[in-house]
Design a protein around this motif. Structure first.
Motif: not given
Length: 347
Positions: A148, A168-169
């Motif tokens: 991330q 987040g990815r």
């Protein structure tokens, strides 16, 4: 006999040009699979990348990258020891290529001319996936899905110089010429913008109703971004305001998208086995021209904007194994000797 006036001459002279323009307009959106080239091995694949300067197509294959001559379809080399490889980025000004190795958390550095490996760089996040070269600053960016974050690497010294937290990815990314990098955040259904000078995220925009955005392309002249989503949508986003301009229906399982600035065509590769071709009528209006049947698994693509040729990789698959507690989402296996590169060209 009527007088052959200047007005008549102009009218007669222009008629063939108008006719040619009409014919061109009616055929420029028609594409076909012109060639297929077999690939060895039964490994899966992820991103493919085109070095148009040398006519080399790079295909990531699990733990190595195959390099194909696009003129002949013959293999000209391989980049090995790239565990879990996802993508390839090119620094043409440095004669270097870079691979993102998702299982070893490394970047492999190789010479574009010789394909010789010259270095390995450790990333600062787990699971480097997308990879991007910024030529203005001569930096490599790896977008680390499991970590991330984004690792920033000086491409000349091959040293890590920054890490950018994402929360987040991160997925696929594109540059503009104004010092910005745009990338999708897959698990948040968002897009973010990096200021390359400060190595910080300066904007985050919602892509709703997009789900799991993956592939991304840019039309810098019109300030438009194209993000493809797992729920069969392509979001057209204003690159200045972040507002969604419109939504275009695409195929099932899209994972990559490319924009051809000359033809104003957007190509979306769908893993279900179709290439969606969209025409940009205006910056705010888009028309799907065709969904060209390709092959199962052909979810990523590479575009040569000079020849307007699209490259995809597909295969035949065996039936998926039964669902078990340990394997709730089993994947079908590639059938040997069926993997191939498809060359999609204008008719």
């Amino acid at each position: 006999m009527k007088n052959f006036t200047l007005k008549t001459m102009i009218t007669v002279t222009l008629l063939p040009i108008a006719l040619l323009s009409t014919v061109h307009a009616s055929t420029q959106h028609q594409y076909e699979i012109a060639s297929k080239y077999p690939l060895s091995g039964v490994e899966g694949w992820d991103y493919i990348a085109l070095d148009s300067k040398r006519g080399h197509l790079f295909i990531s294959r699990s733990d190595h990258v195959q390099v194909m001559d696009t003129a002949t379809g013959k293999m000209v080399g391989s980049i090995v020891d790239t565990a879990g490889v996802h993508g390839v980025a090119f620094a043409q000004d440095l004669n270097l290529g870079f691979t993102s190795n998702g299982k070893s958390d490394t970047v492999t550095v190789f010479e574009l001319d010789s394909l010789k490996v010259v270095d390995t760089i450790k990333t600062t996040g787990h699971g480097p996936d997308a990879i991007l070269y910024n030529p203005a600053l001569k930096r490599i960016y790896t977008f680390n899905g499991h970590g991330q974050n984004v690792t920033v690497i000086d491409a000349m010294t091959r040293k890590v110089i920054a890490t950018i937290a994402v929360a987040g990815r991160p997925e696929f990314a594109v540059n503009d010429s104004q010092g910005h990098i745009f990338f999708n955040i897959e698990d948040k259904n968002e897009m973010a913008m990096i200021d390359t000078q400060s190595s910080t995220i300066v904007k985050r925009w919602s892509l709703a109703p997009c789900e799991e955005p993956s592939g991304l392309a840019i039309d810098e002249a019109q300030h438009r971004l194209f993000a493809v989503c797992s729920n069969k949508k392509m979001m057209v986003v204003d690159a200045v305001s972040g507002k969604i301009v419109t939504t275009v229906a695409v195929g099932d399982g899209p994972d990559a998208v490319a924009f051809d600035p000359h033809s104003k065509l957007i190509f979306v590769s769908n893993g279900s086995g179709a290439l969606t071709v969209v025409h940009q009528e205006t910056p705010d209006r888009y028309t799907v021209k065709t969904n060209l049947p390709t092959q199962k698994g052909a979810k990523t693509l590479a575009l040569n904007p000079d020849t307007h040729t699209v490259y995809l990789v597909g295969a035949q698959f065996s039936p998926a194994p039964a669902v078990t507690a340990n394997a709730p989402h089993p994947r079908p296996s590639v059938i040997a000797d069926t993997v191939n590169v498809m060359v999609v060209s204008p008719k």
